[in-house]
Scaffold this motif. Structure first.
Motif, PDB file in Angstrom:
ATOM      1  N   TYR A 217       0.797  -1.246  -0.152  1.00  0.00           N
ATOM      2  CA  TYR A 217      -0.027   0.127   0.085  1.00  0.00           C
ATOM      3  C   TYR A 217       0.734   1.278   0.028  1.00  0.00           C
ATOM      4  CZ  TYR A 217      -4.094  -2.870   1.111  1.00  0.00           C
ATOM      5  OH  TYR A 217      -5.085  -3.931   0.956  1.00  0.00           O
TER       6      TYR A 217
ATOM      7  N   TYR B 210      -4.893   4.756   0.007  1.00  0.00           N
ATOM      8  CA  TYR B 210      -4.066   3.489   0.265  1.00  0.00           C
ATOM      9  C   TYR B 210      -2.763   3.766   1.432  1.00  0.00           C
ATOM     10  CZ  TYR B 210      -4.669   1.807  -4.325  1.00  0.00           C
ATOM     11  OH  TYR B 210      -5.289   1.049  -5.407  1.00  0.00           O
TER      12      TYR B 210
ATOM     13  N   GLY C 203      -8.451  -0.807   0.735  1.00  0.00           N
ATOM     14  CA  GLY C 203      -7.400  -1.016  -0.671  1.00  0.00           C
ATOM     15  C   GLY C 203      -8.204  -1.375  -1.910  1.00  0.00           C
TER      16      GLY C 203
END
Length: 220
Positions: free
Chosen positions: A100, A125, A214
């Motif tokens: 991420y 993210y 995500g």
């Protein structure tokens, strides 16, 4: 490096982040629902009580039932589960968080002609990475105390010294005290295992939320 290479790395990072978070969450929560409860099962055929007797309860609560498994083996089973989890899930959660973080870096360099959308992706993210790593922080703050107490019991019973005394070296009174202490510690181990299982479910929610965030970022 060409743009196509960056795009390929982006897709790989998205897969690692989302699938890693979801997989870790599923594995962590599965332990609590499918591994811990069988360890705490009471004897399958408890002795029947005479009809003229009654079971004493406190505040209308059900009588406490201890697991059928001997305490030493019960603790060894938990230690095996705990060690396997510790050797697996923190690494997966950390790898997902790093994926991420790479995506945050990616969208800082590639705006795709839409700065607002790139900024939103970076925030999502980054949030997913922080939520993932929060599972580790949560473990240290809220679960470590329970783990430490279970480890104390594991060490106490590891060499079998609490399971039996040397023949002819203890009196009937000492044997009785040892038996009562073992029963109390078995109840404590059962309570700690149940608590650890509940806390572990909460721990598994963090990477699940990270996977959802995500996935939402990837769909923008």
């Amino acid at each position: 490096m060409t743009g196509s290479h960056y795009t390929r790395f982006k897709i790989i990072a998205q897969a690692v982040g989302i699938l890693g978070s979801a997989g870790a969450s599923g594995g962590i929560i599965t332990i609590s629902f499918f591994s811990i409860p069988p360890l705490l099962l009471p004897p399958s055929s408890p002795p029947r009580q005479p009809k003229h007797t009654t079971t004493t309860t406190t505040n209308n609560k059900k009588p406490t039932q201890t697991p059928a498994t001997p305490i030493r083996h019960l603790l060894r089973q938990w230690l095996y589960i705990y060690t396997k989890g510790m050797n697996t899930f923190p690494a997966i959660v950390t790898a997902s968080a790093l994926a991420y973080i790479y995506l945050v870096y990616y969208y800082a360099l590639h705006h795709h002609h839409n700065r607002h959308l790139a900024a939103l992706s970076r925030r999502l993210y980054l949030t997913a990475a922080v939520v993932n790593l929060s599972a580790i922080v949560y473990s240290l703050v809220f679960i470590e105390g329970t783990v430490n107490r279970l480890m104390e019991l594991v060490r106490r019973y590891d060499d079998g010294s609490e399971e039996m005394g040397e023949a002819g070296t203890t009196s009937v009174k000492e044997d009785g005290e040892r038996g009562r202490r073992k029963e109390e510690e078995k109840k404590e181990a059962s309570r700690l295992l149940a608590m650890w299982g509940q806390l572990n479910v909460v721990r598994g929610i963090f990477p699940l939320v990270g996977a959802v965030i995500g996935a939402a970022a990837a769909l923008w």
